[in-house]
Design an enzyme around this catalytic site. Structure first.
Site, PDB file in Angstrom:
ATOM      1  CG  ASN A  69       6.595  -9.351   2.777  1.00 27.19           C
ATOM      2  OD1 ASN A  69       6.195  -8.432   3.479  1.00 27.19           O
ATOM      3  ND2 ASN A  69       6.813 -10.554   3.276  1.00 27.19           N
ATOM      4  CB  CYS A  80       2.191  -7.326   7.627  1.00 27.07           C
ATOM      5  SG  CYS A  80       2.994  -7.906   6.114  1.00 27.07           S
ATOM      6  N   GLY A  81       2.716  -4.061   6.272  1.00 24.78           N
ATOM      7  CA  GLY A  81       2.292  -3.135   5.231  1.00 24.78           C
ATOM      8  C   GLY A  81       2.089  -3.785   3.878  1.00 24.78           C
ATOM      9  CG  ASN A  82       5.250  -5.361   1.497  1.00 30.44           C
ATOM     10  OD1 ASN A  82       5.127  -4.366   0.789  1.00 30.44           O
ATOM     11  ND2 ASN A  82       6.421  -5.741   1.968  1.00 30.44           N
ATOM     12  CG  HIS A  92      10.173  -1.126  12.036  1.00 27.61           C
ATOM     13  ND1 HIS A  92      10.478  -2.000  11.026  1.00 27.61           N
ATOM     14  CD2 HIS A  92       8.827  -1.119  12.139  1.00 27.61           C
ATOM     15  CE1 HIS A  92       9.360  -2.497  10.528  1.00 27.61           C
ATOM     16  NE2 HIS A  92       8.347  -1.974  11.185  1.00 27.61           N
ATOM     17  CG  ASN A 128      10.180  -5.958  12.160  1.00 28.74           C
ATOM     18  OD1 ASN A 128      10.104  -7.112  11.780  1.00 28.74           O
ATOM     19  ND2 ASN A 128       9.157  -5.339  12.748  1.00 28.74           N
ATOM     20  CD  GLU A 157       9.253  -8.582   7.373  1.00 25.29           C
ATOM     21  OE1 GLU A 157       8.259  -8.619   8.133  1.00 25.29           O
ATOM     22  OE2 GLU A 157       9.170  -8.613   6.133  1.00 25.29           O
ATOM     23  CB  CYS A 180       9.890  -5.235   5.507  1.00 23.47           C
ATOM     24  SG  CYS A 180       9.105  -4.917   7.114  1.00 23.47           S
ATOM     25  N   GLY A 181       6.939  -3.757   4.136  1.00 21.00           N
ATOM     26  CA  GLY A 181       6.230  -2.493   3.958  1.00 21.00           C
ATOM     27  C   GLY A 181       6.339  -1.577   5.161  1.00 21.00           C
ATOM     28  N   GLY A 215       8.619  -1.759   7.336  1.00 14.12           N
ATOM     29  CA  GLY A 215      10.041  -1.432   7.416  1.00 14.12           C
ATOM     30  C   GLY A 215      10.419  -0.295   6.484  1.00 14.12           C
TER      31      GLY A 215
END
Length: 279
Positions: free
Chosen positions: A13, A75-77, A161, A192, A210, A219-220, A222
């Site tokens: 990502n 956004c986790g990543n 999500h 998402n 996404e 997707c972190g 996700g």
């Protein structure tokens, strides 16, 4: 205006990251779309901007823009890349930082092995908090998509999500059905769309379409949402390896009312300078 940038990725990502702490960074939706274009710009799934905090107790403010130019909540990543970026740029000497986002505070921590762990916060399961149009809270909702019923678990990890369980993720209709779910009228802020294959109680495979970016390699948020969804359905244990197209993340969730923890890589690809006025 000439602006330094760093290209980074978390499990594939990918991001263009700007330092808005030491110099102003002015980005319009059109400029973001051009930056994200993989033919005419740098190319990325999201543009990230590091800014000075506005919230008490925060070390930084974290702004996230999808490839379509829209600003999003989480956004986790990107959060994992964020902590590596501010360390590499000597904006902080801390291993763990408090980061302000639109959806609240997150706390990414640089681990001794180079991976990053992020406290992604407590998932929001009430449909009104996602937001999602539903009469009452349920673990699984039926969603009509193109004349067919799709069973999804709906939650927010700071961003919305909708996760469904599929028998084989390689054959899931991610790029045909995903856009329809993303813009389904029951999700007023879009969503998402996640497609989860349960390998066993400690392992899943996942693909995510996404919101505002299309399918990404990882997707972190996700991955966190998928583990929460699987736990809500009784399919998963509290520690799960999530295999995405670009790599594997480790996600832990002790249960309702508890935060979700995510651990994974953050990689710097290259650095450069771009004239934002010429985009």
């Amino acid at each position: 205006m000439s602006a330094p940038f760093t290209k980074m990725h978390g499990a594939g990502n990918d991001f263009v990251v700007f330092d808005g702490v030491t110099r102003p960074v002015v980005l319009t939706p059109e400029k973001i779309r051009r930056l994200a274009d993989r033919h005419f710009g740098i190319g990325c799934d999201q543009v990230l901007v590091v800014e000075r905090p506005t919230a008490s107790g925060a070390d930084f403010r974290y702004r996230i823009f999808n490839a379509d130019g829209g600003e999003v909540e989480q956004c986790g990543n990107g959060a994992r890349c964020f902590v590596c970026f501010v360390r590499d740029k000597r904006l902080t000497a801390k291993d763990e930082i408090a980061v302000e986002t639109i959806s609240g505070m997150i706390y990414p921590r640089l681990e001794p092995d180079g991976n990053v762990t992020v406290n992604m916060g407590v998932p929001r399961l009430d449909p009104a908090e996602v937001p999602f149009q539903a009469g009452m809270r349920e673990n699984v909702y039926d969603l009509e998509v193109n004349g067919r019923k799709v069973s999804v678990t709906v939650l927010s990890m700071g961003n919305p999500h909708a996760v469904q369980v599929v028998p084989e993720v390689d054959n899931a209709p991610v790029n045909t059905q995903g856009p329809l779910i993303e813009r389904h009228p029951r999700f007023p802020q879009r969503v998402n769309a996640g497609y989860m294959q349960v390998v066993d109680r400690g392992h899943i495979r996942l693909r995510v379409y996404e919101r505002g970016a299309g399918e990404t390699l990882a997707c972190g948020s996700g991955a966190c949402a998928a583990v929460v969804a699987g736990r809500q359905r009784g399919l998963l244990d509290d520690k799960v390896d999530v295999k995405l197209l670009g790599g594997t993340l480790r996600v832990s969730w002790a249960g309702e009312g508890q935060p979700v923890w995510m651990t994974g890589p953050a990689v710097t690809v290259f650095e450069g300078t771009i004239d934002l006025d010429r985009l």
